[in-house]
Design a protein around this motif. Structure first.
Motif, PDB file in Angstrom:
ATOM      1  N   UNK A 124       0.833  -1.204   0.000  1.00  0.00           N
ATOM      2  CA  UNK A 124       0.000   0.000   0.000  1.00  0.00           C
ATOM      3  C   UNK A 124       0.867   1.253   0.000  1.00  0.00           C
ATOM      4  N   UNK A 125       1.881   1.274   0.870  1.00  0.00           N
ATOM      5  CA  UNK A 125       2.758   2.448   0.947  1.00  0.00           C
ATOM      6  C   UNK A 125       3.584   2.618  -0.327  1.00  0.00           C
ATOM      7  N   UNK A 126       3.835   1.524  -1.027  1.00  0.00           N
ATOM      8  CA  UNK A 126       4.609   1.586  -2.268  1.00  0.00           C
ATOM      9  C   UNK A 126       3.729   1.933  -3.473  1.00  0.00           C
ATOM     10  N   UNK A 127       2.458   2.240  -3.221  1.00  0.00           N
ATOM     11  CA  UNK A 127       1.563   2.610  -4.311  1.00  0.00           C
ATOM     12  C   UNK A 127       1.089   1.446  -5.140  1.00  0.00           C
ATOM     13  N   UNK A 128       1.145   0.225  -4.557  1.00  0.00           N
ATOM     14  CA  UNK A 128       0.783  -0.989  -5.298  1.00  0.00           C
ATOM     15  C   UNK A 128      -0.333  -1.755  -4.610  1.00  0.00           C
ATOM     16  N   UNK A 134       7.441   7.030  -2.661  1.00  0.00           N
ATOM     17  CA  UNK A 134       7.048   5.693  -3.107  1.00  0.00           C
ATOM     18  C   UNK A 134       8.206   4.990  -3.807  1.00  0.00           C
ATOM     19  N   UNK A 135       8.845   5.701  -4.726  1.00  0.00           N
ATOM     20  CA  UNK A 135       9.983   5.116  -5.445  1.00  0.00           C
ATOM     21  C   UNK A 135      11.149   4.847  -4.500  1.00  0.00           C
ATOM     22  N   UNK A 136      11.373   5.753  -3.539  1.00  0.00           N
ATOM     23  CA  UNK A 136      12.474   5.585  -2.587  1.00  0.00           C
ATOM     24  C   UNK A 136      12.234   4.383  -1.679  1.00  0.00           C
ATOM     25  N   UNK A 137      10.974   4.157  -1.274  1.00  0.00           N
ATOM     26  CA  UNK A 137      10.650   3.003  -0.436  1.00  0.00           C
ATOM     27  C   UNK A 137      10.936   1.693  -1.175  1.00  0.00           C
ATOM     28  N   UNK A 138      10.533   1.622  -2.439  1.00  0.00           N
ATOM     29  CA  UNK A 138      10.791   0.414  -3.225  1.00  0.00           C
ATOM     30  C   UNK A 138      12.293   0.198  -3.381  1.00  0.00           C
ATOM     31  N   UNK A 149      25.117   5.394   3.735  1.00  0.00           N
ATOM     32  CA  UNK A 149      24.662   6.704   3.268  1.00  0.00           C
ATOM     33  C   UNK A 149      23.593   6.562   2.190  1.00  0.00           C
ATOM     34  N   UNK A 150      23.688   5.547   1.352  1.00  0.00           N
ATOM     35  CA  UNK A 150      22.637   5.304   0.360  1.00  0.00           C
ATOM     36  C   UNK A 150      21.307   5.031   1.056  1.00  0.00           C
ATOM     37  N   UNK A 151      21.339   4.188   2.093  1.00  0.00           N
ATOM     38  CA  UNK A 151      20.117   3.882   2.845  1.00  0.00           C
ATOM     39  C   UNK A 151      19.577   5.131   3.530  1.00  0.00           C
ATOM     40  N   UNK A 152      20.462   5.924   4.136  1.00  0.00           N
ATOM     41  CA  UNK A 152      20.022   7.161   4.804  1.00  0.00           C
ATOM     42  C   UNK A 152      19.423   8.142   3.802  1.00  0.00           C
ATOM     43  N   UNK A 153      20.036   8.258   2.632  1.00  0.00           N
ATOM     44  CA  UNK A 153      19.510   9.145   1.597  1.00  0.00           C
ATOM     45  C   UNK A 153      18.081   8.763   1.232  1.00  0.00           C
ATOM     46  N   UNK A 154      17.824   7.470   1.074  1.00  0.00           N
ATOM     47  CA  UNK A 154      16.475   7.003   0.731  1.00  0.00           C
ATOM     48  C   UNK A 154      15.506   7.228   1.879  1.00  0.00           C
ATOM     49  N   UNK A 155      15.956   7.009   3.115  1.00  0.00           N
ATOM     50  CA  UNK A 155      15.087   7.234   4.276  1.00  0.00           C
ATOM     51  C   UNK A 155      14.697   8.703   4.397  1.00  0.00           C
ATOM     52  N   UNK A 156      15.638   9.596   4.133  1.00  0.00           N
ATOM     53  CA  UNK A 156      15.342  11.030   4.165  1.00  0.00           C
ATOM     54  C   UNK A 156      14.268  11.368   3.130  1.00  0.00           C
TER      55      UNK A 156
END
Length: 633
Positions: A78-82, A244-248, A391-398
């Protein structure tokens, strides 16, 4: 009296006497965590505990329900728009628009969640959920992938496979650590795709063997031909697609790295009669925007930070040295009464009490600033061995954070950077500031804080290190990756075609024609192009620009400046545009890409415009004045 209080920690390690920290290092030299004191962290925990004990009626735990099997996956979809994949066969077209933009690793992450959900539903004797392969033809194993490609002409799967093959040719050698040198932080290729290539190649063992430990390496984002996009450069409409894209992508990255992405269920916020402290960020901003439209950060937080910047940056031990709890509580009551009327006198407040109010404001938010859903994910970042992938994970979480939380966090981090910059006077280096702020960000009275025995030191250091990374790398973390911007463009293109053409056969035919046309245009590689740049709010005339492979945004703005001054154009609005010597300040101007496959995009001065034209030929380019407030807000 504190039995139900989450601040109570029964297994604290013994604390050594706290002494005033004296920094002998500069910001560029950071000691390993093992050599850094955690005294400030545990002192702050003790202060929070005492504050909570004094107000035990406000320190009750929220009910946290354990999710049943499949429930987490359903919530993720649901959160991913799917959400339509959960059983509505009529919504396949909605899913295909998003799914068509996904990389191979992202599509595999979607499939895993849908497969898990399907198995749980079958075990409960509910209606069967269709296999994800029946919907958009994506599988995870290489063997099945080859079979799928041979047996089915599915263009979506073919595009994903072709795109993935092309990405494998990218150079990932920069992931091998080279201490003392600046490293490249690649944002052109999806992070999960980079991680997948490392797993198959020879870089994994080297990267782990030479991993940076706790040193803060310098990273550089290479500017491609399309420049760099910061948070705030995209329109609100396009930014809504990013979480949505960042969560996926974050889920795909965690899958590749072998980490479980844990999320809490959103807690129900309790109502309060207060107007400032303990009020949800959205409510605060709604009230503030009635007084000052377009407010992005709560006015109270702005006032607290402004007061500390004016009188507290030079104060020794600022943030670490706690003010009087009695005075802080009294000041909170005065702020509730007098803040909006303008009768509160900041000059009469001691700096340490203001820093206490700042930390209290963060702790008293009904939901954590990092959100209840993703607080476990922020905390788990410390478990990723490689700094670049952390840092990649943190960037997406932000990017996943709601806009009010993200803007508020940025304002806080910018202030903390200013504190660190004055460490020679205030004796608060990066680690001191991180250890003090970590408990205020990672401990929350609305969530249980069960710390496994023997894990206290590890979890405390990990939380402090995450705060340290957010402060030190905030410019990098507040960047929107090029691959996400490309996915937003593709989403917009797909939506536009979908609404424009209803007949499937016509739509497929035109998609093929459009793809062939794009391919021809790119192969031809137009050496030059003449376009018009508008500045309707500033001029009645438009600027005709001759583009070649070397034309950048900065060149167009300089040309605009030159013509404005020399040719006597008819100026519509000169406010803040002309300086006293009748010259135009070029830095006050920005070039925006508007329309086509993007909503509105503030362009990097180093963007090459002919390349941008090839990607979005139907956009308009408009020159606007640079807003006075920071672009990230």
């Amino acid at each position: 009296s504190t039995r139900n209080c989450p601040w109570k920690m029964n297994q604290l390690p013994p604390k050594s006497p706290v002494t005033s920290p004296v920094s002998e290092s500069t910001n560029s030299r950071v000691e390993p965590l093992d050599n850094l004191s955690m005294d400030s962290f545990w002192l702050e925990v003790e202060n929070i505990k005492q504050s909570a004990e004094a107000e035990q009626e406000e320190c009750s735990l929220a009910d946290v329900k354990t999710q049943e099997e499949g429930e987490a996956e359903a919530e993720w979809l649901q959160d991913a728009g799917l959400s339509e994949l959960l059983g509505d066969p009529a919504s396949d077209k909605d899913n295909l628009v998003l799914l068509s933009t996904l990389t191979r690793t992202q599509a595999a992450a979607v499939q895993r969640r849908l497969d898990t959900y399907s198995r749980s539903r079958r075990r409960k004797n509910k209606h069967q959920v269709r296999d994800v392969r029946d919907i958009f033809g994506v599988v995870s194993s290489e063997d099945t992938a080859a079979e799928k490609e041979e047996s089915s002409p599915d263009p979506l799967w073919h595009n994903l496979r072709t795109s993935n093959t092309q990405r494998k040719t990218q150079d990932y050698s920069c992931t091998v650590r080279n201490p003392g040198k600046e490293e490249v932080f690649n944002m052109d290729v999806a992070y999960s795709e980079q991680a997948a290539v490392l797993l198959k190649g020879s870089f994994l063992s080297e990267s782990r063997k030479l991993k940076d430990g706790n040193a803060l390496i310098r990273f550089k984002i290479p500017k491609g031909r399309l420049g760099v996009t910061r948070i705030g450069d995209l329109s609100a409409q396009d930014m809504k697609k990013i979480p949505t894209l960042a969560l996926i992508e974050l889920t795909a990255l965690c899958d590749i790295l072998g980490f479980e992405l844990k999320r809490n269920k959103a807690a129900k916020l309790k109502t309060t009669e207060k107007r400032l402290f303990g009020v949800p960020l959205n409510t605060l901003l709604e009230n503030d925007q009635k007084l000052l439209p377009n407010t992005k950060v709560p006015l109270l937080l702005q006032a607290l930070l402004s007061c500390l910047e004016k009188r507290g940056l030079e104060t020794e031990g600022i943030l670490r040295v706690s003010g009087s709890q009695t005075r802080i509580k009294s000041l909170e009551q005065k702020l509730e009464r007098d803040f909006y009327s303008g009768l509160f006198h900041w000059d009469e407040v001691h700096q340490n009490d203001v820093s206490g109010l700042l930390k209290r404001f963060i702790r008293e938010l009904p939901a954590p600033l990092l959100t209840a859903e993703y607080l476990p994910a922020f905390a788990a970042v410390q478990n990723i061995p490689d700094l670049k992938q952390r840092l990649q994970a943190l960037n997406l979480l932000i990017l996943i954070l709601p806009e009010p939380n993200r803007n508020t966090l940025k304002a806080l981090l910018e202030f903390l950077s200013k504190v660190v910059a004055r460490e020679n006077n205030n004796k608060m280096n990066l680690w001191n500031v991180s250890t003090v702020m970590a408990p205020n960000l990672f401990m929350h009275k609305g969530l249980p804080n069960k710390i496994p025995e023997g894990k206290e030191k590890q979890l405390a250091e990990g939380a402090a290190d995450v705060v340290r990374m957010m402060i030190h790398y905030q410019d990098l973390l507040w960047t929107v990756s090029s691959f996400l911007v490309a996915q937003v463009r593709k989403l917009n293109e797909s939506n536009s075609k979908r609404y424009q053409f209803c007949d499937k056969r016509i739509k497929n035919l035109l998609r093929k024609i459009h793809a062939d046309k794009d391919k021809v245009e790119k192969n031809q590689g137009e050496p030059s192009k003449i376009v018009k740049v508008h500045a309707s709010l500033l001029l009645k005339d438009s600027l005709e620009v001759h583009l070649n492979n070397a034309t950048r945004v900065a060149d167009v703005l300089r040309q605009f400046q030159k013509n404005l001054c020399q040719n006597g154009w008819n100026i519509v609005n000169t406010v803040n545009l002309l300086k006293c010597n009748n010259s135009v300040e070029c830095t006050n101007l920005l070039l925006y890409e508007v329309g086509g496959n993007i909503g509105e995009h503030c362009l990097d001065p180093d963007t090459y415009l002919l390349d941008l034209y090839h990607i979005n030929p139907h956009a308009e380019w408009i020159i606007k004045q640079n807003p006075s407030h920071p672009r990230m807000f």
